[in-house]
Structures are given as structure tokens and as C-alpha cells.
Design a protein around this motif. Structure first.
Motif, PDB file in Angstrom:
ATOM      1  N   ASP A 282       0.608  -1.341   0.124  1.00 55.62           N
ATOM      2  CA  ASP A 282      -0.197  -0.369   0.090  1.00 55.62           C
ATOM      3  C   ASP A 282       0.840   1.466  -0.024  1.00 55.62           C
ATOM      4  N   ALA A 283       1.374   1.844   0.936  1.00 58.52           N
ATOM      5  CA  ALA A 283       2.885   2.350   1.155  1.00 58.52           C
ATOM      6  C   ALA A 283       3.349   2.537  -0.611  1.00 58.52           C
ATOM      7  N   ASP A 284       4.189   1.115  -1.526  1.00 55.08           N
ATOM      8  CA  ASP A 284       4.604   1.466  -2.644  1.00 55.08           C
ATOM      9  C   ASP A 284       3.670   2.386  -3.108  1.00 55.08           C
ATOM     10  N   LEU A 285       2.773   1.733  -3.221  1.00 57.46           N
ATOM     11  CA  LEU A 285       1.163   1.864  -4.129  1.00 57.46           C
ATOM     12  C   LEU A 285       1.162   3.613  -3.583  1.00 57.46           C
ATOM     13  N   ILE A 286       1.220   4.177  -2.920  1.00 61.23           N
ATOM     14  CA  ILE A 286       0.731   5.339  -2.445  1.00 61.23           C
ATOM     15  C   ILE A 286       1.534   6.424  -3.228  1.00 61.23           C
ATOM     16  N   ARG A 287       3.134   5.376  -3.169  1.00 57.14           N
ATOM     17  CA  ARG A 287       4.218   6.671  -3.976  1.00 57.14           C
ATOM     18  C   ARG A 287       4.372   7.004  -5.192  1.00 57.14           C
ATOM     19  N   GLN A 288       3.925   5.579  -5.786  1.00 63.91           N
ATOM     20  CA  GLN A 288       3.562   5.640  -7.090  1.00 63.91           C
ATOM     21  C   GLN A 288       2.466   6.659  -7.827  1.00 63.91           C
ATOM     22  N   ILE A 289       1.816   6.725  -7.072  1.00 66.74           N
ATOM     23  CA  ILE A 289      -0.107   7.628  -7.154  1.00 66.74           C
ATOM     24  C   ILE A 289       0.424   9.217  -7.084  1.00 66.74           C
ATOM     25  N   VAL A 290       2.061   9.685  -6.388  1.00 63.57           N
ATOM     26  CA  VAL A 290       2.561  10.934  -5.923  1.00 63.57           C
ATOM     27  C   VAL A 290       3.527  10.731  -7.135  1.00 63.57           C
ATOM     28  N   ALA A 291       4.090   9.715  -7.402  1.00 63.19           N
ATOM     29  CA  ALA A 291       4.632  10.222  -8.828  1.00 63.19           C
ATOM     30  C   ALA A 291       4.248  10.302 -10.219  1.00 63.19           C
ATOM     31  N   CYS A 292       2.848   9.569  -9.621  1.00 61.92           N
ATOM     32  CA  CYS A 292       2.047   9.887 -11.385  1.00 61.92           C
ATOM     33  C   CYS A 292       2.388   8.228 -11.560  1.00 61.92           C
TER      34      CYS A 292
ATOM     35  N   LYS B 153      -0.626   2.000 -12.304  1.00 61.65           N
ATOM     36  CA  LYS B 153      -1.021   2.079 -13.490  1.00 61.65           C
ATOM     37  C   LYS B 153      -2.660   1.942 -13.311  1.00 61.65           C
ATOM     38  N   TYR B 154      -3.118   1.852 -11.717  1.00 60.80           N
ATOM     39  CA  TYR B 154      -4.458   1.538 -11.195  1.00 60.80           C
ATOM     40  C   TYR B 154      -4.474   2.862 -10.423  1.00 60.80           C
ATOM     41  N   ILE B 155      -6.061   2.657 -10.288  1.00 60.94           N
ATOM     42  CA  ILE B 155      -6.320   3.446  -8.346  1.00 60.94           C
ATOM     43  C   ILE B 155      -7.713   3.362  -8.180  1.00 60.94           C
ATOM     44  N   TRP B 156      -7.646   3.310  -7.134  1.00 61.42           N
ATOM     45  CA  TRP B 156      -9.469   2.650  -6.092  1.00 61.42           C
ATOM     46  C   TRP B 156      -9.850   4.356  -5.798  1.00 61.42           C
ATOM     47  N   ILE B 157     -10.755   4.213  -5.706  1.00 67.56           N
ATOM     48  CA  ILE B 157     -11.691   5.338  -5.614  1.00 67.56           C
ATOM     49  C   ILE B 157     -12.853   5.050  -5.446  1.00 67.56           C
TER      50      ILE B 157
ATOM     51  N   LYS C 228     -14.749   2.145  -6.503  1.00 67.64           N
ATOM     52  CA  LYS C 228     -14.475   1.389  -8.613  1.00 67.64           C
ATOM     53  C   LYS C 228     -12.595   1.528  -8.171  1.00 67.64           C
ATOM     54  N   LYS C 229     -12.282   0.181  -8.644  1.00 65.52           N
ATOM     55  CA  LYS C 229     -11.026   0.506  -9.740  1.00 65.52           C
ATOM     56  C   LYS C 229     -10.290   0.732 -10.699  1.00 65.52           C
ATOM     57  N   VAL C 230      -9.994   1.717 -11.602  1.00 64.38           N
ATOM     58  CA  VAL C 230      -9.569   2.294 -12.173  1.00 64.38           C
ATOM     59  C   VAL C 230      -9.036   2.759 -13.372  1.00 64.38           C
ATOM     60  N   ASN C 231      -8.703   2.093 -13.828  1.00 65.87           N
ATOM     61  CA  ASN C 231      -7.390   2.586 -15.511  1.00 65.87           C
ATOM     62  C   ASN C 231      -6.761   3.874 -14.786  1.00 65.87           C
ATOM     63  N   ALA C 232      -5.428   3.867 -14.726  1.00 67.07           N
ATOM     64  CA  ALA C 232      -5.295   5.038 -14.801  1.00 67.07           C
ATOM     65  C   ALA C 232      -4.005   5.365 -15.629  1.00 67.07           C
ATOM     66  N   GLU C 233      -4.035   5.093 -17.006  1.00 66.83           N
ATOM     67  CA  GLU C 233      -2.849   5.216 -18.169  1.00 66.83           C
ATOM     68  C   GLU C 233      -3.770   4.765 -18.979  1.00 66.83           C
ATOM     69  N   SER C 234      -5.117   5.539 -18.984  1.00 68.13           N
ATOM     70  CA  SER C 234      -6.323   6.150 -20.087  1.00 68.13           C
ATOM     71  C   SER C 234      -5.858   6.382 -21.010  1.00 68.13           C
ATOM     72  N   LYS C 235      -6.149   6.422 -22.099  1.00 67.23           N
ATOM     73  CA  LYS C 235      -5.701   6.987 -23.334  1.00 67.23           C
ATOM     74  C   LYS C 235      -6.841   7.575 -23.526  1.00 67.23           C
ATOM     75  N   ARG C 236      -8.174   6.617 -23.734  1.00 68.24           N
ATOM     76  CA  ARG C 236      -9.032   7.452 -24.849  1.00 68.24           C
ATOM     77  C   ARG C 236     -10.677   7.739 -24.084  1.00 68.24           C
ATOM     78  N   ILE C 237     -10.908   8.895 -23.712  1.00 67.93           N
ATOM     79  CA  ILE C 237     -11.799   9.399 -22.969  1.00 67.93           C
ATOM     80  C   ILE C 237     -12.611   9.527 -23.941  1.00 67.93           C
ATOM     81  N   GLY C 238     -14.455   8.966 -23.381  1.00 62.22           N
ATOM     82  CA  GLY C 238     -15.326   9.304 -23.969  1.00 62.22           C
ATOM     83  C   GLY C 238     -15.955  10.170 -22.566  1.00 62.22           C
ATOM     84  N   CYS C 239     -17.075  11.370 -22.971  1.00 60.44           N
ATOM     85  CA  CYS C 239     -17.404  12.270 -22.328  1.00 60.44           C
ATOM     86  C   CYS C 239     -18.906  12.869 -22.694  1.00 60.44           C
TER      87      CYS C 239
END
Length: 471
Positions: A100-110, A113-117, A125-136
Motif C-alpha cells: 500500500d505504501a508502495d502504491l501510494i508513492r506511485q500515485i504521488v509520482a504519477c 497503473k491503476y487507482i481505487w476511488i 471502483k478500480k480505475v485504469n490510471a493510464e487512460s488514453k481514450r476518454i468518452g464524455c
């Protein structure tokens, strides 16, 4: 660290709303237990419960791991108060550990690969943090992505913002942007051809169907439909902006925009709070072309409540919402956003309404163009249809000659300003002396600038509130 957004989220300025200690939300995904929402940023990894994920969160997790290994009850008792055990579990595997600490440091450093919100409904929800194609879907999500500088990643928009593509996007981008069509009843075969990584939904309808039928795509409701910007501490709208910052790795930009919006919110609210309640003019907000405000034959009306962006605008403008005068027994239908009553409950004999604001929808979420609704908004300079529409409304029997009637652009309710821009226009109109220092046109131009749109002057182009200010 942007301490201002943290302070704003912790110490909320509230109007007409109360906040309990913390809420319970149903958890979906890795666990069926409830999540204690005792944090000011609903992104997992926010161990210390403040408004941002930083190295401090990782250190707190490691402090907990060591204290648990050492059976240090003093430290564990301290962390039981200062740490969120739910949100410290950044990878949602049910235990707090070094990963968990390792993932937090990845979030800080951007680099994650994924993030939970928690989404806008409070679902994990587990969300892809490498999204390249967004639909709005609809205006709010489209404008939010533009505000966050994600234009290059927007692959498609739905029916209404697609009509505005020449305004939102460069000439080259407008030619290639995908059309999602009617996302109230999607054509899933066509949507899947767009190969989306993330779909930002306007509302929660068809959420489960979209999650099932749109392949390899995170279907995400951020909560921008629920502004409650006067109740910032738990505002799904503000949370949605901040969460998008983490999901798309543009945290600083998201914080800056949230602060911009809240700074203006505070200015308007300060003025509104300085007006004695007895001096606040009564305002009614409803929808143009529906019920009584179609042709007068339907004797009902749905008035917007304080939770709606239009109700928020009335609060920010120093107005008194006529909804607050309606007796519960007179309401025939109610939702979070509006209450339906007989028209003579709010207009007619003994009415106190001085101002009527009618929300217009030209292009619906359901993929329809409302021919009877006047053209308005960013792309319209000609007021011919607006003048005819206003005359029709003022001719209704219960609309008195001394009542001020305004037609307002749909973007104010369905865009990404949560009632703040409309509150500025409205305040300038219904309380001109109190709001004399407020410049709505300047605010509108700043908002348009946030979207990355250049060489557009809202004081010259567009029809936002009619009649009255140019913008």
C-alpha cells in the motif's frame, strides 16, 4: 502541497445544509463491507484523511505496519484516530501492508497503473490510471476534461456536446471527434467501435448495462450532476473534480480549478450572507417549455430545489428560493432536485415571486433537439428566437407584468461550474447594488479560458441570460 484546497474541504462554508460525522457507503469491488467516509479526498491511499495524497500517507502506512509488528499499542491507538484504515488500504486487498505504501508513492509520482476511488455514488471502483481514450457524456464531463487539459485524450462526446464541437475543439480536432450519440439509450455496437478506455457518465441511469456492454472500458460516474457546492466538505461535484485529477494524473490542475471555483463561490456567498433574509427577493426557477411554462394549459410546475445547480445559484445570488415556502402537503411529486406543485401554489394570488428564471435545454441527454426551445449558449449571437420565447412566457396568465422573467442557457445547469457562474449573473440582476463588485462577464471569460478556448469574448458572443447582461 496545495494547502488551500485542503482547508476549504475541511472547513466548509455551508448554506442551508448540515453535515453529519461521516456517512456509510456501500462497497462494490473487492469487498462487501461498508466504507467509513471520514476523509476529505475519496481516493484510496489517502491514509491521513486530508485533501491530498502525499509522501506523508506512505509514511503513515509504514508507521502503522511497524507499530503492528512491534505490538505498540500507544502508536496504534494514536493511528486509530489519525489514520483511515479503509483508505490506507490503497490496493484494496483487505490488509494494510508495504504494497500500500508502495502504491501510494506511485500515485504521488504519477506512475501508478491503476487507482481505487469511491465514485459519485459512493461505490468502490478500480480505475485504469493510464487512460488514453476518454468518452464524455454531456456538457459537465466534456468541459471538465477540457478544463483539466485533456482535449487530446477526448476520443468522443455524446449528442449535445457534439453539437458544440466547433466551440470546444480546434478545427482539426472537431473533424475527428467521435460521436457517442444518445447515451441515455446507447447503441453499444457503435460505442464499442470507439475503443474507449474510460467513459465518464452524466448520470447513473444504465450504469450497470454500460459496464457490461462496453468492453474493456471503465464506466465512471464522477458525481458532477450533484453540485451541492455550498456544502463543500462532502460535495460530490468538488470530489469529482479532484478524483479526475488523480485518475488522469493532472492533480495540480484539478486543485487549481477547484480553488478558482470555490474562490468565486466564497465571494458570492459572502455577499449573499450579508443580505438580511427579509430583504432577499423571492426567485423561482423552472424549465422552459415544460408543464405550465409550455403554453399555460398544464397547471403544474416543477421548481428547482437548493440541491440543484439552479437552486445553488439562487443561494449564491442572495435570493430566496420559492421552494422554501411550499408546504409539504402541496407537493405532488418530489426528487432530490425538484418539487412539483400546482402552479397556483407559487404564482397567482398572494405570490411573493419577483424573479422567474427558466432553464432551457436545446439538446437533450436523450439525443433530441428541442425545436420549440430558443437557440442559446456559446454559439448563438442572434436573439430573435430568445425574444419570441420570452414574449411567450411573459404572456402566460399568472406571469405578472412586474415580474422579471429571464431565459437561461442550459450550460449553466449542465456544465462544470455548479451554479457559480449563474449565481454571479443572477446576483447582478436581482441584487445589483450588493453585487456591484461582481463581474459575471469576466468570470465567464475566465471559465472559457480554463477550457483552453482562445479568442472568444463572452461579452460579445453567446447568449447566456436573456434579457439582461450580454453574458
Amino acid at each position: 502541497m496545495n494547502t488551500k484546497i485542503v482547508a476549504i474541504l475541511i472547513v466548509a462554508v455551508m448554506v442551508g445544509a448540515g453535515v453529519g460525522g461521516y456517512a456509510l457507503y456501500k462497497s462494490h469491488g473487492s469487498s462487501s463491507k461498508s466504507i467509513n467516509i471520514d476523509v476529505n479526498l475519496e481516493v484510496f491511499g489517502n491514509a491521513d484523511k486530508d485533501g491530498k495524497i502525499t509522501e506523508d500517507d506512505a509514511k503513515m502506512v509504514e508507521k502503522y505496519i511497524k507499530a503492528k509488528a512491534d505490538d505498540n499499542k500507544t502508536v496504534l491507538d494514536e493511528l486509530a484516530i489519525t489514520m483511515s484504515s479503509d483508505f490506507a488500504d490503497a490496493d484494496r486487498n483487505g490488509s494494510i501492508e508495504q504494497a500500500d505504501a508502495d502504491l501510494i508513492r506511485q500515485i504521488v509520482a504519477c506512475t501508478e497503473k491503476y487507482i481505487w476511488i469511491l465514485d459519485g455514488q459512493g461505490n468502490v471502483k478500480k480505475v485504469n490510471a493510464e487512460s488514453k481514450r476518454i468518452g464524455c457524456e454531456y456538457f459537465a464531463n466534456t468541459e471538465l476534461c477540457l478544463i483539466l487539459g485533456l482535449s487530446d485524450r477526448i476520443a468522443a462526446v455524446d449528442f449535445a456536446p457534439y453539437k458544440y464541437r466547433s466551440f470546444y475543439f480546434s478545427e482539426e480536432k472537431a473533424k475527428t471527434i467521435g460521436d457517442l450519440g444518445n447515451m441515455s439509450e446507447p447503441n453499444y455496437d457503435e460505442v464499442n467501435k470507439l475503443d474507449l478506455d474510460t467513459l465518464l457518465t452524466f448520470y447513473i441511469s444504465n450504469q450497470e448495462a454500460k459496464e457490461t456492454k462496453i468492453y474493456n472500458c471503465d464506466v465512471l460516474y464522477l458525481g458532477c450532476y450533484n453540485p451541492d457546492i455550498t456544502n463543500t466538505e462532502k460535495s460530490a461535484f468538488i470530489q469529482g473534480i479532484l478524483k479526475a485529477g488523480y485518475i488522469f494524473k493532472v492533480v495540480e490542475r484539478a486543485e487549481e480549478y477547484a480553488n478558482w471555483l470555490l474562490n468565486y463561490r466564497d465571494q458570492l456567498l459572502s455577499i449573499a450572507n450579508g443580505i438580511p433574509e427579509a430583504d432577499k427577493p423571492t426567485v423561482m426557477s423552472a424549465t422552459y417549455g415544460t408543464a405550465y411554462f409550455n403554453d399555460g394549459s398544464n397547471k403544474t410546475v416543477t421548481v428547482y430545489k437548493p440541491a440543484d445547480p439552479l437552486g445553488q445559484a439562487i443561494e449564491l445570488a442572495g435570493g430566496h428560493n420559492v421552494y422554501k415556502d411550499i408546504k409539504e402537503g402541496d407537493i405532488t411529486k418530489s426528487s432530490l432536485y425538484g418539487a412539483t406543485v400546482n402552479i397556483d401554489t407559487v404564482l397567482g394570488t398572494n405570490t411573493t415571486v419577483k424573479h422567474i428564471y427558466l432553464h432551457m435545454v436545446k439538446y437533450t441527454y436523450g439525443g433530441m433537439e428541442q425545436e420549440s426551445t430558443p437557440k442559446h449558449g456559446y454559439l448563438i449571437d442572434d436573439t430573435t428566437e430568445l425574444a419570441a420565447g420570452l414574449a411567450k412566457m411573459k404572456a402566460l396568465e399568472l406571469v405578472e407584468d412586474d415580474m422579471s422573467v429571464k431565459l437561461i442557457a442550459g450550460e449553466f445547469r449542465n456544465g462544470c461550474s455548479a451554479g457559480v457562474l449563474l449565481g454571479a449573473f443572477m446576483g447582478k440582476q436581482i441584487n445589483p447594488e450588493a453585487y456591484k463588485t461582481i463581474d459575471p462577464v469576466k468570470m465567464m471569460n475566465e471559465y472559457i479560458g480554463w477550457m483552453g478556448i482562445k479568442d472568444f469574448d463572452a461579452g460579445v458572443h453567446g447568449q447566456y441570460v436573456y434579457p439582461g447582461l450580454t453574458a
